[in-house]
Design an enzyme around this catalytic site. Structure first.
Site, PDB file in Angstrom:
ATOM      1  N   PHE A  47       0.810  -1.215   0.000  1.00 19.80           N
ATOM      2  CA  PHE A  47       0.000   0.000   0.000  1.00 19.80           C
ATOM      3  C   PHE A  47       0.843   1.266   0.000  1.00 19.80           C
ATOM      4  CE2 PHE A  47      -4.377  -1.266   1.922  1.00 19.80           C
ATOM      5  CZ  PHE A  47      -4.684  -1.873   0.726  1.00 19.80           C
ATOM      6  N   ILE A 115      -4.314 -10.504   2.650  1.00 15.78           N
ATOM      7  CA  ILE A 115      -5.596 -11.093   2.270  1.00 15.78           C
ATOM      8  C   ILE A 115      -5.409 -12.045   1.097  1.00 15.78           C
ATOM      9  CG2 ILE A 115      -6.924  -9.101   3.083  1.00 15.78           C
ATOM     10  CD1 ILE A 115      -6.997  -8.130   0.138  1.00 15.78           C
ATOM     11  N   HIS A 133      -7.043  -9.459   8.580  1.00 14.72           N
ATOM     12  CA  HIS A 133      -7.843  -8.632   7.673  1.00 14.72           C
ATOM     13  C   HIS A 133      -8.605  -9.466   6.654  1.00 14.72           C
ATOM     14  CE1 HIS A 133      -4.947  -5.081   8.688  1.00 14.72           C
ATOM     15  NE2 HIS A 133      -5.801  -5.339   9.648  1.00 14.72           N
ATOM     16  N   CYS A 141     -22.059 -13.514   3.309  1.00 12.51           N
ATOM     17  CA  CYS A 141     -23.140 -12.590   3.663  1.00 12.51           C
ATOM     18  C   CYS A 141     -22.795 -11.883   4.970  1.00 12.51           C
ATOM     19  CB  CYS A 141     -24.440 -13.384   3.817  1.00 12.51           C
ATOM     20  SG  CYS A 141     -25.781 -12.367   4.453  1.00 12.51           S
ATOM     21  N   SER A 207       5.967  -5.222   7.105  1.00 13.17           N
ATOM     22  CA  SER A 207       4.840  -4.379   7.528  1.00 13.17           C
ATOM     23  C   SER A 207       5.374  -3.016   7.942  1.00 13.17           C
ATOM     24  CB  SER A 207       4.088  -5.010   8.699  1.00 13.17           C
ATOM     25  OG  SER A 207       3.109  -4.105   9.169  1.00 13.17           O
ATOM     26  N   ASN A 232      12.250  -5.402   7.389  1.00 12.43           N
ATOM     27  CA  ASN A 232      11.464  -4.527   6.510  1.00 12.43           C
ATOM     28  C   ASN A 232      12.411  -3.633   5.730  1.00 12.43           C
ATOM     29  OD1 ASN A 232       8.563  -3.947   6.041  1.00 12.43           O
ATOM     30  ND2 ASN A 232       9.163  -1.849   6.513  1.00 12.43           N
ATOM     31  N   ILE A 250      12.902  -9.426   2.071  1.00 15.01           N
ATOM     32  CA  ILE A 250      12.508 -10.544   2.933  1.00 15.01           C
ATOM     33  C   ILE A 250      12.990 -11.894   2.396  1.00 15.01           C
ATOM     34  CG2 ILE A 250      10.515 -11.828   3.836  1.00 15.01           C
ATOM     35  CD1 ILE A 250       9.079  -9.019   3.783  1.00 15.01           C
TER      36      ILE A 250
HETATM   37  P1  NAD Z   1       2.239  -1.461   4.050  1.00 13.36           P
HETATM   38  O1  NAD Z   1       2.070  -1.254   2.580  1.00 13.36           O
HETATM   39  O2  NAD Z   1       1.811  -0.387   4.974  1.00 13.36           O
HETATM   40  O3  NAD Z   1       3.782  -1.747   4.363  1.00 13.36           O
HETATM   41  C1  NAD Z   1       4.522  -2.693   3.683  1.00 13.36           C
HETATM   42  C2  NAD Z   1       5.982  -2.559   4.135  1.00 13.36           C
HETATM   43  O4  NAD Z   1       6.716  -3.599   3.521  1.00 13.36           O
HETATM   44  C3  NAD Z   1       6.613  -1.235   3.720  1.00 13.36           C
HETATM   45  O5  NAD Z   1       7.191  -0.609   4.859  1.00 13.36           O
HETATM   46  C4  NAD Z   1       7.701  -1.638   2.700  1.00 13.36           C
HETATM   47  O6  NAD Z   1       8.889  -0.907   2.851  1.00 13.36           O
HETATM   48  C5  NAD Z   1       7.958  -3.084   3.078  1.00 13.36           C
HETATM   49  N1  NAD Z   1       8.343  -3.955   1.950  1.00 13.36           N
HETATM   50  C6  NAD Z   1       7.764  -4.033   0.739  1.00 13.36           C
HETATM   51  N2  NAD Z   1       8.342  -5.025   0.010  1.00 13.36           N
HETATM   52  C7  NAD Z   1       9.324  -5.538   0.804  1.00 13.36           C
HETATM   53  C8  NAD Z   1      10.269  -6.592   0.611  1.00 13.36           C
HETATM   54  N3  NAD Z   1      10.317  -7.283  -0.514  1.00 13.36           N
HETATM   55  N4  NAD Z   1      11.138  -6.852   1.628  1.00 13.36           N
HETATM   56  C9  NAD Z   1      11.097  -6.136   2.783  1.00 13.36           C
HETATM   57  N5  NAD Z   1      10.217  -5.156   3.012  1.00 13.36           N
HETATM   58  C10 NAD Z   1       9.334  -4.862   2.030  1.00 13.36           C
HETATM   59  O7  NAD Z   1       1.566  -2.843   4.374  1.00 13.36           O
HETATM   60  P2  NAD Z   1       0.940  -3.413   5.727  1.00 13.36           P
HETATM   61  O8  NAD Z   1       1.800  -3.043   6.876  1.00 13.36           O
HETATM   62  O9  NAD Z   1       0.629  -4.803   5.463  1.00 13.36           O
HETATM   63  O10 NAD Z   1      -0.430  -2.621   5.908  1.00 13.36           O
HETATM   64  C11 NAD Z   1      -1.264  -2.284   4.848  1.00 13.36           C
HETATM   65  C12 NAD Z   1      -2.594  -3.022   4.723  1.00 13.36           C
HETATM   66  O11 NAD Z   1      -2.613  -3.415   3.383  1.00 13.36           O
HETATM   67  C13 NAD Z   1      -2.766  -4.277   5.488  1.00 13.36           C
HETATM   68  O12 NAD Z   1      -3.853  -4.097   6.275  1.00 13.36           O
HETATM   69  C14 NAD Z   1      -3.100  -5.361   4.436  1.00 13.36           C
HETATM   70  O13 NAD Z   1      -4.353  -5.917   4.769  1.00 13.36           O
HETATM   71  C15 NAD Z   1      -3.284  -4.647   3.154  1.00 13.36           C
HETATM   72  N6  NAD Z   1      -2.649  -5.162   1.931  1.00 13.36           N
HETATM   73  C16 NAD Z   1      -2.521  -6.494   1.728  1.00 13.36           C
HETATM   74  C17 NAD Z   1      -1.912  -6.953   0.558  1.00 13.36           C
HETATM   75  C18 NAD Z   1      -1.789  -8.448   0.346  1.00 13.36           C
HETATM   76  O14 NAD Z   1      -2.632  -9.197   0.813  1.00 13.36           O
HETATM   77  N7  NAD Z   1      -0.732  -8.902  -0.323  1.00 13.36           N
HETATM   78  C19 NAD Z   1      -1.419  -6.047  -0.397  1.00 13.36           C
HETATM   79  C20 NAD Z   1      -1.592  -4.681  -0.158  1.00 13.36           C
HETATM   80  C21 NAD Z   1      -2.204  -4.246   1.007  1.00 13.36           C
END
Ligand code: NAD
Length: 271
Positions: A47, A115, A133, A141, A207, A232, A250
């Site tokens: 995001f 998700i 989430h 429903c 995260s 991260n 990661i």
């Molecule tokens: P976020 O987007 O806020 O943060 C993601 C973090 O991951 C960032 O700080 C970024 O620097 C880091 N990052 C990205 N790729 C990386 C990698 N390859 N190695 C190391 N670090 C990496 O995401 P969040 O904290 O999960 O919160 C956002 C919300 O977005 C969550 O509630 C989630 O439900 C939702 N979301 C989910 C998905 C999914 O299901 N894949 C995708 C987008 C958003």
């Protein structure tokens, strides 16, 4: 001839990975907390990184989803646009490393904000994965909880221009994800709470730790006695509290840590 690109790791990172591997080797109840960052290496944008989903579209708030058929239509159009992506994505090295540790009994639970179902696709069971989430592969429903199949909803949408109502009670159907403004799922929150309190090693992977209440679990685990490691790309607001912070990708990092584990105990850190 141009040389091969240099490995991205440096000596400081190598030491951090050794430290992580040593703590994993000692852990009896490791818990992994994942966010969108663990899935970017599978091609799903997060995001908040540049180019992330929020730079392109605003989320639909839960109250709007309930009150406004237009907001529901927008949500479903977005969901259907993602269908090919959700069908094509595969777990990456990060998901596989976590699943590997779970299969060895080291990782007891994954608490995920994602998700995308990719922890399960990597081989973890539903019991091992706590989805704070929800999961976009399912729908149901909002009134009676009856499950609805995404493919059926799409067929109805293509014909009628809107999602069907619940065939049992007439309630509103929604993907099984938690929207902004929607209550957190009670049982998952309770499971995440218990797993965090029992953890001896708590690893955050991918995260920004900016979405609450999910982001409260790392500090809860640490208060209850766990070592806290944050892996991260970018800094997070909880870095100062963490016992170890690795600002790196990661997949390669966890693969390297597992490589050290496979060679036996990581070398002594005080050399
Ligand atoms: P976020 O987007 O806020 O943060 C993601 C973090 O991951 C960032 O700080 C970024 O620097 C880091 N990052 C990205 N790729 C990386 C990698 N390859 N190695 C190391 N670090 C990496 O995401 P969040 O904290 O999960 O919160 C956002 C919300 O977005 C969550 O509630 C989630 O439900 C939702 N979301 C989910 C998905 C999914 O299901 N894949 C995708 C987008 C958003």
């Amino acid at each position: 001839m141009a040389g091969l690109p240099k490995p991205v790791r440096d000596a400081a990172l190598d030491r951090q990975i050794e430290q992580l591997a040593e703590w994993i080797a000692k852990a009896r109840h490791m818990v992994v907390f994942t966010g969108a960052g663990i899935s970017t290496e599978s091609g799903i944008p997060d995001f908040r990184s540049p180019g992330g989903i929020w730079t392109k579209m605003m989320p639909v708030h839960f109250s709007d989803y309930l009150a406004d058929p237009q907001a529901r239509r927008l949500s479903w159009v977005r969901r259907f646009e993602m269908e090919e992506t959700w069908n094509a994505v595969k777990p990456n090295a990060g998901h596989k490393a976590v699943a590997d540790l779970a299969s060895r009994g080291i990782v007891k639970a994954v608490i995920t904000q994602n998700i995308d179902n990719l922890h399960q696709a990597a081989g973890m069971t539903d019991e091992q994965v706590i989805e704070l989430h929800g999961n976009t592969r399912r729908a149901g429903c909002l009134t009676c909880g009856a499950r609805a199949e995404i493919a059926d909803i799409r067929r109805h949408f293509d014909t009628h221009g809107e999602a069907p109502d619940c065939r049992f009670c007439g309630g509103i159907i929604k993907t099984a994800t938690i929207s902004f403004g929607q209550a957190m799922p009670e049982s998952e929150m309770a499971r995440a709470h218990a797993a965090s309190r029992h953890a001896d090693l708590f690893l955050v992977a991918g995260s920004s730790l900016s979405v609450y209440p999910a982001a409260s679990f790392p500090l809860l685990a640490q208060e209850a006695g766990a070592r806290l490691v944050i892996l991260n790309r970018e800094p997070t607001p909880q870095d100062r509290a963490a016992d170890l912070v690795l600002n790196h990708e990661i997949g390669p990092t966890l693969e390297a840590a597992l490589g050290l584990l496979a060679q036996g105990c990581p070398p002594a850190l005080d050399r």
